[in-house]
Design a protein around this motif. Structure first.
Motif, PDB file in Angstrom:
ATOM      1  N   LYS A   1     -28.272 -15.444   5.437  1.00  0.00           N
ATOM      2  CA  LYS A   1     -27.027 -14.819   5.884  1.00  0.00           C
ATOM      3  C   LYS A   1     -26.042 -15.904   6.308  1.00  0.00           C
ATOM      4  O   LYS A   1     -26.386 -16.773   7.116  1.00  0.00           O
ATOM      5  CB  LYS A   1     -27.298 -13.878   7.058  1.00  0.00           C
ATOM      6  CG  LYS A   1     -28.215 -12.710   6.712  1.00  0.00           C
ATOM      7  CD  LYS A   1     -28.499 -11.848   7.935  1.00  0.00           C
ATOM      8  CE  LYS A   1     -29.455 -10.712   7.594  1.00  0.00           C
ATOM      9  NZ  LYS A   1     -29.784  -9.902   8.792  1.00  0.00           N
TER      10      LYS A   1
ATOM     11  N   LYS B   1     -31.733 -14.699  -8.424  1.00  0.00           N
ATOM     12  CA  LYS B   1     -32.814 -14.137  -7.614  1.00  0.00           C
ATOM     13  C   LYS B   1     -33.611 -15.226  -6.872  1.00  0.00           C
ATOM     14  O   LYS B   1     -34.830 -15.127  -6.706  1.00  0.00           O
ATOM     15  CB  LYS B   1     -33.749 -13.275  -8.466  1.00  0.00           C
ATOM     16  CG  LYS B   1     -33.054 -12.040  -9.042  1.00  0.00           C
ATOM     17  CD  LYS B   1     -34.006 -11.205  -9.869  1.00  0.00           C
ATOM     18  CE  LYS B   1     -33.368  -9.878 -10.266  1.00  0.00           C
ATOM     19  NZ  LYS B   1     -32.117  -9.997 -11.002  1.00  0.00           N
TER      20      LYS B   1
ATOM     21  N   PHE C   1     -27.169 -17.679  -5.971  1.00  0.00           N
ATOM     22  CA  PHE C   1     -28.482 -17.382  -5.398  1.00  0.00           C
ATOM     23  C   PHE C   1     -28.919 -15.958  -5.747  1.00  0.00           C
ATOM     24  O   PHE C   1     -30.073 -15.725  -6.120  1.00  0.00           O
ATOM     25  CB  PHE C   1     -28.456 -17.536  -3.871  1.00  0.00           C
ATOM     26  CG  PHE C   1     -28.192 -18.939  -3.404  1.00  0.00           C
ATOM     27  CD1 PHE C   1     -28.493 -20.039  -4.192  1.00  0.00           C
ATOM     28  CD2 PHE C   1     -27.622 -19.159  -2.161  1.00  0.00           C
ATOM     29  CE1 PHE C   1     -28.244 -21.335  -3.762  1.00  0.00           C
ATOM     30  CE2 PHE C   1     -27.376 -20.452  -1.713  1.00  0.00           C
ATOM     31  CZ  PHE C   1     -27.678 -21.531  -2.519  1.00  0.00           C
ATOM     32  N   ASN C   2     -27.995 -15.018  -5.635  1.00  0.00           N
ATOM     33  CA  ASN C   2     -28.328 -13.617  -5.910  1.00  0.00           C
ATOM     34  C   ASN C   2     -28.519 -13.369  -7.409  1.00  0.00           C
ATOM     35  O   ASN C   2     -29.432 -12.634  -7.811  1.00  0.00           O
ATOM     36  CB  ASN C   2     -27.231 -12.689  -5.367  1.00  0.00           C
ATOM     37  CG  ASN C   2     -27.234 -12.621  -3.850  1.00  0.00           C
ATOM     38  OD1 ASN C   2     -28.292 -12.599  -3.223  1.00  0.00           O
ATOM     39  ND2 ASN C   2     -26.059 -12.592  -3.244  1.00  0.00           N
ATOM     40  N   ARG C   3     -27.660 -14.005  -8.219  1.00  0.00           N
ATOM     41  CA  ARG C   3     -27.744 -13.800  -9.665  1.00  0.00           C
ATOM     42  C   ARG C   3     -29.064 -14.300 -10.226  1.00  0.00           C
ATOM     43  O   ARG C   3     -29.683 -13.671 -11.093  1.00  0.00           O
ATOM     44  CB  ARG C   3     -26.568 -14.524 -10.347  1.00  0.00           C
ATOM     45  CG  ARG C   3     -26.426 -14.220 -11.829  1.00  0.00           C
ATOM     46  CD  ARG C   3     -25.208 -14.867 -12.431  1.00  0.00           C
ATOM     47  NE  ARG C   3     -25.354 -16.304 -12.593  1.00  0.00           N
ATOM     48  CZ  ARG C   3     -24.733 -17.216 -11.866  1.00  0.00           C
ATOM     49  NH1 ARG C   3     -23.922 -16.848 -10.896  1.00  0.00           N
ATOM     50  NH2 ARG C   3     -24.910 -18.500 -12.089  1.00  0.00           N
TER      51      ARG C   3
ATOM     52  N   SER D   1     -36.795 -15.272   2.458  1.00  0.00           N
ATOM     53  CA  SER D   1     -36.439 -14.202   1.523  1.00  0.00           C
ATOM     54  C   SER D   1     -34.984 -13.775   1.706  1.00  0.00           C
ATOM     55  O   SER D   1     -34.410 -13.130   0.836  1.00  0.00           O
ATOM     56  CB  SER D   1     -37.359 -12.990   1.711  1.00  0.00           C
ATOM     57  OG  SER D   1     -37.258 -12.481   3.033  1.00  0.00           O
ATOM     58  N   THR D   2     -34.389 -14.140   2.856  1.00  0.00           N
ATOM     59  CA  THR D   2     -32.988 -13.775   3.095  1.00  0.00           C
ATOM     60  C   THR D   2     -32.211 -14.963   3.657  1.00  0.00           C
ATOM     61  O   THR D   2     -32.765 -15.814   4.354  1.00  0.00           O
ATOM     62  CB  THR D   2     -32.852 -12.604   4.094  1.00  0.00           C
ATOM     63  OG1 THR D   2     -33.384 -12.993   5.369  1.00  0.00           O
ATOM     64  CG2 THR D   2     -33.581 -11.375   3.588  1.00  0.00           C
TER      65      THR D   2
ATOM     66  N   ILE E   1     -23.384 -18.371  -3.036  1.00  0.00           N
ATOM     67  CA  ILE E   1     -24.070 -17.131  -2.673  1.00  0.00           C
ATOM     68  C   ILE E   1     -24.282 -16.259  -3.912  1.00  0.00           C
ATOM     69  O   ILE E   1     -25.362 -15.679  -4.111  1.00  0.00           O
ATOM     70  CB  ILE E   1     -23.269 -16.364  -1.596  1.00  0.00           C
ATOM     71  CG1 ILE E   1     -23.162 -17.192  -0.310  1.00  0.00           C
ATOM     72  CG2 ILE E   1     -23.911 -15.010  -1.323  1.00  0.00           C
ATOM     73  CD1 ILE E   1     -24.470 -17.533   0.343  1.00  0.00           C
ATOM     74  N   GLU E   2     -23.250 -16.157  -4.751  1.00  0.00           N
ATOM     75  CA  GLU E   2     -23.367 -15.379  -5.995  1.00  0.00           C
ATOM     76  C   GLU E   2     -24.468 -15.940  -6.888  1.00  0.00           C
ATOM     77  O   GLU E   2     -25.227 -15.184  -7.504  1.00  0.00           O
ATOM     78  CB  GLU E   2     -22.031 -15.392  -6.751  1.00  0.00           C
ATOM     79  CG  GLU E   2     -20.943 -14.559  -6.098  1.00  0.00           C
ATOM     80  CD  GLU E   2     -19.603 -14.761  -6.773  1.00  0.00           C
ATOM     81  OE1 GLU E   2     -19.553 -15.418  -7.847  1.00  0.00           O
ATOM     82  OE2 GLU E   2     -18.586 -14.276  -6.224  1.00  0.00           O
TER      83      GLU E   2
ATOM     84  N   GLU F   1     -32.277 -13.402  -1.323  1.00  0.00           N
ATOM     85  CA  GLU F   1     -31.294 -12.358  -1.051  1.00  0.00           C
ATOM     86  C   GLU F   1     -30.263 -12.926  -0.075  1.00  0.00           C
ATOM     87  O   GLU F   1     -30.551 -13.098   1.109  1.00  0.00           O
ATOM     88  CB  GLU F   1     -31.984 -11.133  -0.443  1.00  0.00           C
ATOM     89  CG  GLU F   1     -31.043  -9.965  -0.194  1.00  0.00           C
ATOM     90  CD  GLU F   1     -31.737  -8.784   0.461  1.00  0.00           C
ATOM     91  OE1 GLU F   1     -31.047  -8.003   1.150  1.00  0.00           O
ATOM     92  OE2 GLU F   1     -32.971  -8.666   0.302  1.00  0.00           O
ATOM     93  N   ALA F   2     -29.091 -13.222  -0.606  1.00  0.00           N
ATOM     94  CA  ALA F   2     -28.073 -13.920   0.191  1.00  0.00           C
ATOM     95  C   ALA F   2     -26.863 -13.029   0.433  1.00  0.00           C
ATOM     96  O   ALA F   2     -26.481 -12.226  -0.418  1.00  0.00           O
ATOM     97  CB  ALA F   2     -27.641 -15.200  -0.522  1.00  0.00           C
ATOM     98  N   LYS F   3     -26.256 -13.200   1.607  1.00  0.00           N
ATOM     99  CA  LYS F   3     -25.080 -12.404   1.961  1.00  0.00           C
ATOM    100  C   LYS F   3     -24.057 -13.286   2.665  1.00  0.00           C
ATOM    101  O   LYS F   3     -24.403 -14.074   3.545  1.00  0.00           O
ATOM    102  CB  LYS F   3     -25.493 -11.246   2.883  1.00  0.00           C
ATOM    103  CG  LYS F   3     -24.317 -10.357   3.302  1.00  0.00           C
ATOM    104  CD  LYS F   3     -24.772  -9.258   4.242  1.00  0.00           C
ATOM    105  CE  LYS F   3     -23.592  -8.377   4.681  1.00  0.00           C
ATOM    106  NZ  LYS F   3     -24.009  -7.320   5.631  1.00  0.00           N
TER     107      LYS F   3
END
Length: 250
Positions: free
Chosen positions: A185, A141, A137-139, A182-183, A134-135, A144-146
């Protein structure tokens, strides 16, 4: 035949019949036991094969990620830092930007180093391995992962964690490569009885009637069955795809 003879014949026949019954029952039991042992041995071979394949696929995916980050992410940062350093010869005030770019590159290398050591990967728990994905994916870009973790994290046998992670990694890969989402979860919900995992994207989805169970999704279902888990994939065109996996501790 008088009564005495009947008694003698019965006295002989009953023990013989009992012996025959015992032999038959023992034979049936032995065959069932052998069949059960063979089934258990075959099941163990299937599990070991799927475990080995999962480990290989995780390593391959990790190496692809490392290669991509070194070339396209960290490589670009270092190229930018070089250009900025050359420009700073005439504009010394740009040295701050050079320092920031190099600092970003160092942070990226530190994050990447967590994935380079195979022994470190083996020692990661499911929670830690999913958190790293997850980190990343966000790093980078990608999306937008949570990640949400509910309840107290319960211990899970190491080989089972590998298979659980590979199932999730396969879903993540499909989301990043094909869903146009785009997201993303992800929820790990721990209770005393089970671990419930949900992963959901808001991508293009697919129609279940279109032979949607490709090789990747079939592998996910097969591996879930090996660890006595239930796996469901729900998708609808234009509304994304969701994975629901339940793994019972007992």
């Amino acid at each position: 035949m008088d009564e005495k003879e009947i008694i003698i014949i019965a006295a002989i026949a009953i023990p013989i019949s009992l012996v025959i019954i015992v032999i038959v029952l023992f034979s049936v039991f032995a065959r069932r036991k052998n069949r059960m042992l063979q089934e258990q041995e075959e099941a163990k071979k299937v599990f070991d094969r799927e475990l080995a394949e999962s480990q290989i696929e995780i390593r391959e995916e990790t190496l692809r990620n490392i290669s991509w980050e070194l070339h396209d992410n960290i490589g670009q940062l270092m190229t930018l830092a070089k250009i900025q350093a050359q420009m700073a010869q005439e504009k010394p005030e740009m040295m701050t930007e050079v320092s920031e770019t190099i600092g970003t590159g160092i942070d990226e290398l530190r994050a990447l180093s967590k994935l380079i050591n195979p022994e470190a990967l083996k020692s990661l728990s499911l929670k830690e391995a999913v958190s790293l994905e997850i980190e990343r994916f966000n790093r980078l870009k990608f999306i937008e992962a949570k990640l949400t973790i509910n309840g107290s994290v319960m211990p899970i046998e190491a080989n089972t964690q590998i298979i659980l992670f590979r199932i999730l990694q396969e879903f993540f890969s499909n989301t990043i490569k094909h869903s146009k989402a785009s997201t993303l979860k992800v929820v790990l919900n721990y209770s005393e009885e089970e671990l419930s995992i949900t992963a959901e994207d808001n991508g293009v989805g697919f129609d279940k009637s279109d032979d949607f169970l490709g090789i990747g999704l079939k592998n996910m279902k097969t591996r879930a069955q090996l660890i006595n888990s239930t796996l469901r994939i729900d998708s609808e065109e234009g509304k994304g795809t969701a994975l629901t996996l339940k793994y019972k501790f007992v």
